[in-house]
Design a protein around this motif. Structure first.
Motif, PDB file in Angstrom:
ATOM      1  N   SER A 229       0.831  -1.202   0.000  1.00 30.07           N
ATOM      2  CA  SER A 229       0.000   0.000   0.000  1.00 30.07           C
ATOM      3  C   SER A 229       0.866   1.253   0.000  1.00 30.07           C
ATOM      4  N   VAL A 230       1.931   1.249   0.804  1.00 30.29           N
ATOM      5  CA  VAL A 230       2.838   2.395   0.864  1.00 30.29           C
ATOM      6  C   VAL A 230       3.574   2.563  -0.470  1.00 30.29           C
ATOM      7  N   VAL A 231       3.994   1.436  -1.064  1.00 34.48           N
ATOM      8  CA  VAL A 231       4.690   1.481  -2.357  1.00 34.48           C
ATOM      9  C   VAL A 231       3.793   2.095  -3.428  1.00 34.48           C
ATOM     10  N   PHE A 232       2.556   1.619  -3.517  1.00 35.36           N
ATOM     11  CA  PHE A 232       1.628   2.145  -4.523  1.00 35.36           C
ATOM     12  C   PHE A 232       1.323   3.628  -4.278  1.00 35.36           C
ATOM     13  N   LEU A 233       1.226   4.017  -3.018  1.00 34.58           N
ATOM     14  CA  LEU A 233       0.934   5.415  -2.697  1.00 34.58           C
ATOM     15  C   LEU A 233       2.087   6.316  -3.113  1.00 34.58           C
ATOM     16  N   PHE A 234       3.320   5.905  -2.807  1.00 27.85           N
ATOM     17  CA  PHE A 234       4.492   6.725  -3.097  1.00 27.85           C
ATOM     18  C   PHE A 234       4.749   6.845  -4.592  1.00 27.85           C
ATOM     19  N   ALA A 237       1.552   8.194  -6.656  1.00 30.72           N
ATOM     20  CA  ALA A 237       1.385   9.644  -6.582  1.00 30.72           C
ATOM     21  C   ALA A 237       2.352  10.339  -7.528  1.00 30.72           C
ATOM     22  N   GLY A 238       3.581   9.872  -7.540  1.00 31.80           N
ATOM     23  CA  GLY A 238       4.587  10.492  -8.405  1.00 31.80           C
ATOM     24  C   GLY A 238       4.269  10.335  -9.876  1.00 31.80           C
ATOM     25  N   PHE A 239       4.011   9.097 -10.299  1.00 31.85           N
ATOM     26  CA  PHE A 239       3.715   8.855 -11.709  1.00 31.85           C
ATOM     27  C   PHE A 239       2.403   9.515 -12.115  1.00 31.85           C
ATOM     28  N   GLY A 240       1.433   9.521 -11.210  1.00 33.56           N
ATOM     29  CA  GLY A 240       0.141  10.115 -11.531  1.00 33.56           C
ATOM     30  C   GLY A 240       0.242  11.601 -11.817  1.00 33.56           C
ATOM     31  N   VAL A 241       1.033  12.315 -10.999  1.00 32.93           N
ATOM     32  CA  VAL A 241       1.191  13.755 -11.184  1.00 32.93           C
ATOM     33  C   VAL A 241       1.994  14.046 -12.453  1.00 32.93           C
ATOM     34  N   GLN A 242       3.086  13.321 -12.653  1.00 31.02           N
ATOM     35  CA  GLN A 242       3.952  13.599 -13.790  1.00 31.02           C
ATOM     36  C   GLN A 242       3.293  13.267 -15.126  1.00 31.02           C
ATOM     37  N   LEU A 243       2.438  12.255 -15.137  1.00 32.74           N
ATOM     38  CA  LEU A 243       1.816  11.826 -16.385  1.00 32.74           C
ATOM     39  C   LEU A 243       0.442  12.424 -16.610  1.00 32.74           C
ATOM     40  N   SER A 244      -0.048  13.210 -15.641  1.00 27.17           N
ATOM     41  CA  SER A 244      -1.394  13.763 -15.769  1.00 27.17           C
ATOM     42  C   SER A 244      -1.450  14.809 -16.878  1.00 27.17           C
ATOM     43  N   PRO A 245      -2.348  14.639 -17.868  1.00 27.59           N
ATOM     44  CA  PRO A 245      -2.444  15.616 -18.950  1.00 27.59           C
ATOM     45  C   PRO A 245      -3.211  16.870 -18.549  1.00 27.59           C
ATOM     46  N   THR A 246      -3.871  16.813 -17.380  1.00 32.46           N
ATOM     47  CA  THR A 246      -4.704  17.954 -16.977  1.00 32.46           C
ATOM     48  C   THR A 246      -3.898  19.053 -16.318  1.00 32.46           C
ATOM     49  N   VAL A 247      -2.707  18.709 -15.842  1.00 38.85           N
ATOM     50  CA  VAL A 247      -1.880  19.712 -15.153  1.00 38.85           C
ATOM     51  C   VAL A 247      -0.919  20.311 -16.165  1.00 38.85           C
ATOM     52  N   VAL A 248      -1.189  21.490 -16.626  1.00 40.20           N
ATOM     53  CA  VAL A 248      -0.384  22.082 -17.685  1.00 40.20           C
ATOM     54  C   VAL A 248       0.400  23.295 -17.206  1.00 40.20           C
ATOM     55  N   ASP A 249      -0.105  24.013 -16.230  1.00 38.70           N
ATOM     56  CA  ASP A 249       0.605  25.180 -15.714  1.00 38.70           C
ATOM     57  C   ASP A 249       1.751  24.731 -14.840  1.00 38.70           C
ATOM     58  N   SER A 250       2.962  25.236 -15.086  1.00 32.62           N
ATOM     59  CA  SER A 250       4.155  24.738 -14.409  1.00 32.62           C
ATOM     60  C   SER A 250       4.115  24.992 -12.910  1.00 32.62           C
ATOM     61  N   SER A 251       3.699  26.196 -12.498  1.00 36.17           N
ATOM     62  CA  SER A 251       3.675  26.487 -11.071  1.00 36.17           C
ATOM     63  C   SER A 251       2.651  25.623 -10.354  1.00 36.17           C
ATOM     64  N   THR A 252       1.498  25.451 -10.973  1.00 31.86           N
ATOM     65  CA  THR A 252       0.475  24.577 -10.377  1.00 31.86           C
ATOM     66  C   THR A 252       0.963  23.145 -10.308  1.00 31.86           C
ATOM     67  N   LYS A 253       1.608  22.716 -11.386  1.00 27.75           N
ATOM     68  CA  LYS A 253       2.115  21.342 -11.420  1.00 27.75           C
ATOM     69  C   LYS A 253       3.129  21.116 -10.314  1.00 27.75           C
ATOM     70  N   ASN A 254       4.044  22.075 -10.121  1.00 27.23           N
ATOM     71  CA  ASN A 254       5.052  21.924  -9.080  1.00 27.23           C
ATOM     72  C   ASN A 254       4.428  21.906  -7.693  1.00 27.23           C
ATOM     73  N   ALA A 257       2.605  18.557  -7.342  1.00 22.77           N
ATOM     74  CA  ALA A 257       3.578  17.470  -7.237  1.00 22.77           C
ATOM     75  C   ALA A 257       4.208  17.436  -5.855  1.00 22.77           C
ATOM     76  N   SER A 258       4.558  18.610  -5.330  1.00 23.59           N
ATOM     77  CA  SER A 258       5.162  18.668  -4.002  1.00 23.59           C
ATOM     78  C   SER A 258       4.201  18.172  -2.934  1.00 23.59           C
ATOM     79  N   VAL A 259       2.925  18.543  -3.062  1.00 19.65           N
ATOM     80  CA  VAL A 259       1.926  18.065  -2.112  1.00 19.65           C
ATOM     81  C   VAL A 259       1.811  16.549  -2.174  1.00 19.65           C
ATOM     82  N   MET A 260       1.780  16.017  -3.393  1.00 16.45           N
ATOM     83  CA  MET A 260       1.623  14.572  -3.569  1.00 16.45           C
ATOM     84  C   MET A 260       2.833  13.810  -3.040  1.00 16.45           C
ATOM     85  N   TYR A 261       4.042  14.313  -3.356  1.00 17.98           N
ATOM     86  CA  TYR A 261       5.249  13.610  -2.958  1.00 17.98           C
ATOM     87  C   TYR A 261       5.575  13.746  -1.472  1.00 17.98           C
TER      88      TYR A 261
END
Length: 298
Positions: A229-234, A237-254, A257-261
């Motif tokens: 569960s911890v492995v999938f969460l860590f 979260a990382g792959f989900g944020v980086q591969l998400s096509p909905t997050v396009v603004d760089s500041s928002t993405k960062n 991503a920081s919140v998720m990681y």
């Protein structure tokens, strides 16, 4: 984050609550492992170090974010940004390595139970921990030294969270080597532990299905459930944020991503282990009631 002054107190309280829950939850895991002698085994040794690492990782960004919100100054200067990037790389790298080490621990516990204590001796566990820290530090130094070579046309000010990619994008000098290093190191540094985790659990699943005892299977799956569960969460979260096509603004993405990681996985890890692991639940119950301390003093 938002610039709306009416939402600033709400965001401040939200992140302060998350940070306090993260610190308290992981601190309870560490204290429970130290106070209960039955938890003095490799699995809980690595778990307590994971909790300590989660506290350190969360503390690299959230306190600065809280100060920024309170002072309404959302910028981080270059030196502070580089320091934040360095610590995130070290503690994020430690998380990555520790998850792989814990997968190896699960593999030995289930696939080689008779040799478990011999293979994972106290000295070997400490060696794995030191090796994880060494690898993470070397990985950090590679990026930090290369980042120091960058030159900037203006003062570097980044809102809220700092990431290595942000520094590279703001540089005026040639960043080809830095970008190449980021992708190459990421493929090796994260690819090898992920491959090790997949290999370990392939062997574990194969071994579990060969068990004749239903109780043994249930115990094995229960033991691995928390870690998976911890492995999938860590990683999820990382792959989900980086591969998400909905997050396009760089500041928002960062920011996301920081919140998720750095916020969500570290806050959830203590809950996952305390709710899914019977021994940890008992130890935490005793810790809260004061029984371990009475036992140690008697």
């Amino acid at each position: 984050m938002t610039h709306d002054p009416e939402l600033q107190p709400l965001i401040f309280c939200l992140f302060l609550s998350i940070y306090l829950i993260t610190i308290l939850g992981n601190l309870l895991i560490i204290l429970a492992e130290r106070a209960d002698f039955s938890l003095h085994i490799p699995m809980f040794f690595f778990l307590s170090n994971l909790s300590l690492n989660d506290i350190c990782l969360s503390s690299t960004t959230i306190p600065k974010l809280l100060v920024n919100i309170q002072t309404q100054d959302q910028k981080i200067i270059y030196t502070g940004c580089l320091s934040q990037v360095s610590f995130v790389l070290i503690f994020g790298g430690m998380e990555n390595c520790l998850l792989a080490v814990m997968a190896y621990d699960q593999y030995d516990a289930i696939c080689q139970p008779l040799r478990y204590q011999v293979i994972l001796s106290s000295d070997f566990c400490v060696l794995l921990l030191v090796l994880s820290l060494l690898i993470s530090t070397v990985h950090d130094l590679l990026h930090t030294v290369m980042a120091l070579r960058l030159s900037f046309c203006t003062n570097v000010e980044i809102p809220h969270f700092c990431e290595l990619a942000q520094l590279i994008n703001l540089a005026c000098s040639d960043t080809f080597i830095n970008t190449l290093l980021v992708y190459s190191a990421a493929n090796i540094f994260f690819g090898v532990p992920i491959a090790g985790i997949i290999f370990s659990y392939t062997k574990i699943v194969s071994s579990v299905f060969r068990m004749h005892s239903v109780g043994g299977r249930d115990k094995a799956f229960s033991t691995c459930g928390s870690h998976l569960s911890v492995v999938f969460l860590f990683y999820g979260a990382g792959f989900g944020v980086q591969l998400s096509p909905t997050v396009v603004d760089s500041s928002t993405k960062n920011a996301v991503a920081s919140v998720m990681y750095i916020v969500i996985p570290q806050m959830m890890n203590p809950f996952i282990y305390s709710l899914r692991n019977r021994e940890m639940k008992i130890a935490l119950r005793h810790l809260i009631s004061g029984k371990p301390f009475l036992f140690l003093c008697s």
